[in-house]
Design an enzyme around this catalytic site. Structure first.
Site, mmCIF file in Angstrom:
data_model
loop_
_atom_site.group_PDB
_atom_site.id
_atom_site.type_symbol
_atom_site.label_atom_id
_atom_site.label_comp_id
_atom_site.label_asym_id
_atom_site.label_seq_id
_atom_site.Cartn_x
_atom_site.Cartn_y
_atom_site.Cartn_z
ATOM 1 N N SER A 128 0.843 -1.190 0.000
ATOM 2 C CA SER A 128 0.000 0.000 0.000
ATOM 3 C C SER A 128 0.879 1.241 0.000
ATOM 4 C CB SER A 128 -0.905 0.031 1.243
ATOM 5 O OG SER A 128 -1.605 1.263 1.339
ATOM 6 N N TYR A 141 -1.929 -0.265 10.123
ATOM 7 C CA TYR A 141 -2.011 -0.669 8.717
ATOM 8 C C TYR A 141 -0.737 -0.252 7.980
ATOM 9 C CZ TYR A 141 -3.855 -1.257 3.996
ATOM 10 O OH TYR A 141 -4.039 -1.652 2.697
#
Length: 266
Positions: A128, A141
Site C-alpha cells: 500500500s 495498517y
C-alpha cells in the site's frame, strides 16, 4: 502451456479484479478465500486462511494436484484497520499483522520450495502507498504494509540466483469493499483523540468511495508478470498519492509531518 497464477484473497476487491483480468488475458488463475463457498467467481477458488499454516499447506497441495506447478504468486489477502495507536486493542493489532505481514510470509514459505525446484517463479506482494509513511489513525495498517515492502526487498536479493523474482505493488485508494471488512477501533467519547480520529475516518471513507477502478492495479500486475526484468517497487494510484512518497524523500521531516497533519486536520 498457460502459466499458473495463485492470487490470495481473490474473491473480492482488488484481488478479484486481478484474478479475473489475468484469467481473461490467458493465464490459468486460481484464487483463495477463507470461505470460497460464499462467493460466485469465474475463477476457481481454493480455501485458504493465511493465518493457518495447515490451511496454506492444504491449499498449495490442492493446487499442485491440479496443475503440478505454480508460476506466479500474488499475495493480496489483507485487512484494513484504523484507530488511535494508544486505543487500538492489541488483539486487533496482532490480527492485522498476522494477516497483512505474517500471512504473506507464510504463503511465500509454502510456495518457494516449488519455485526453487522448478528454478523459476515470480512473487508479487500487494502492499500500500500507506506503507511508505506512518499515517495518523492508520499506523498499524501502515506498519504492516511497510514491513512487507522491506521483507520483499530481502527476499528479492536472496532468491535472485534461483530465477525467482520478487516485486511490490503499492495501491493507493481504490473503489472496493475494503471498508466493510476494516476493523475500526471505536471513537471514545471524551477521548483526546476523538475529534481527530472522527475526522480521519470520514476522510478515509471518502477516499475509498472516490477511488479509481481496481482494474488499474490488475493492468500493472500484468505488466510486471510480462516484464523481462521486473522492478522492485511499483505504485498505483492518483498523482498526489504517488507524489506524496516523493515529497517524503525530498522535504525536511518536520515539513512533511506538518503537511500530513494539515491534510488530516490535526
Amino acid at each position: 502451456m498457460k502459466k499458473v497464477i495463485l492470487v490470495t484473497g481473490g474473491s473480492s476487491g482488488i484481488g478479484k479484479s486481478i484474478a479475473e483480468y489475468l484469467n481473461t488475458a490467458g493465464y490459468q488463475v486460481y484464487g483463495t478465500s477463507r470461505n470460497p463457498e460464499n462467493y460466485e467467481s469465474i475463477i476457481p477458488l481454493i480455501a485458504m486462511d493465511v493465518q493457518d499454516d495447515s490451511s496454506i499447506a492444504l491449499a498449495i497441495k490442492t493446487l499442485l494436484a491440479k496443475e503440478s506447478t505454480i508460476d506466479i504468486l500474488i499475495n493480496n489477502a489483507g485487512v484494513g484497520i484504523t484507530g488511535p495507536m494508544e486505543e487500538t486493542p492489541m488483539d486487533a493489532v496482532e490480527h492485522a499483522m498476522n494477516t497483512n505481514f505474517y500471512g504473506p510470509l507464510r504463503v511465500i514459505q509454502a510456495v518457494l520450495p516449488v519455485m526453487r525446484n522448478q528454478r523459476s517463479g515470480r512473487i508479487i506482494n500487494i502492499t500500500s502507498i500507506a506503507g511508505y509513511m506512518g499515517l495518523p489513525y492508520r499506523g498499524i495498517y501502515s506498519a504492516s504494509k511497510g514491513a512487507l515492502e522491506i521483507a520483499t526487498e530481502a527476499y528479492r536479493m536472496e532468491c535472485a540466483h534461483l530465477n525467482i523474482h520478487f516485486s511490490n505493488v503499492a495501491p493507493g485508494d481504490f473503489a472496493t469493499n475494503i471498508a466493510s471488512g476494516r476493523f475500526h477501533a471505536p471513537v471514545i467519547d471524551g477521548s483526546d483523540y476523538a475529534q481527530g480520529y472522527s475526522h480521519t475516518l470520514k476522510l478515509i471513507n471518502d477516499h475509498v468511495d472516490e477511488g479509481h477502478d481496481p482494474i488499474e492495479v490488475a493492468h500493472k500486475i500484468k505488466q510486471i508478470i510480462e516484464a523481462k526484468n521486473p522492478g522492485i517497487h511499483y505504485k498505483v494510484g492518483s498523482f498526489m498519492q504517488k507524489f506524496s512518497i516523493v515529497l517524503k524523500k525530498i522535504l525536511p521531516e518536520k515539513t512533511y509531518e506538518k503537511m500530513l497533519k494539515k491534510h488530516y486536520g490535526l
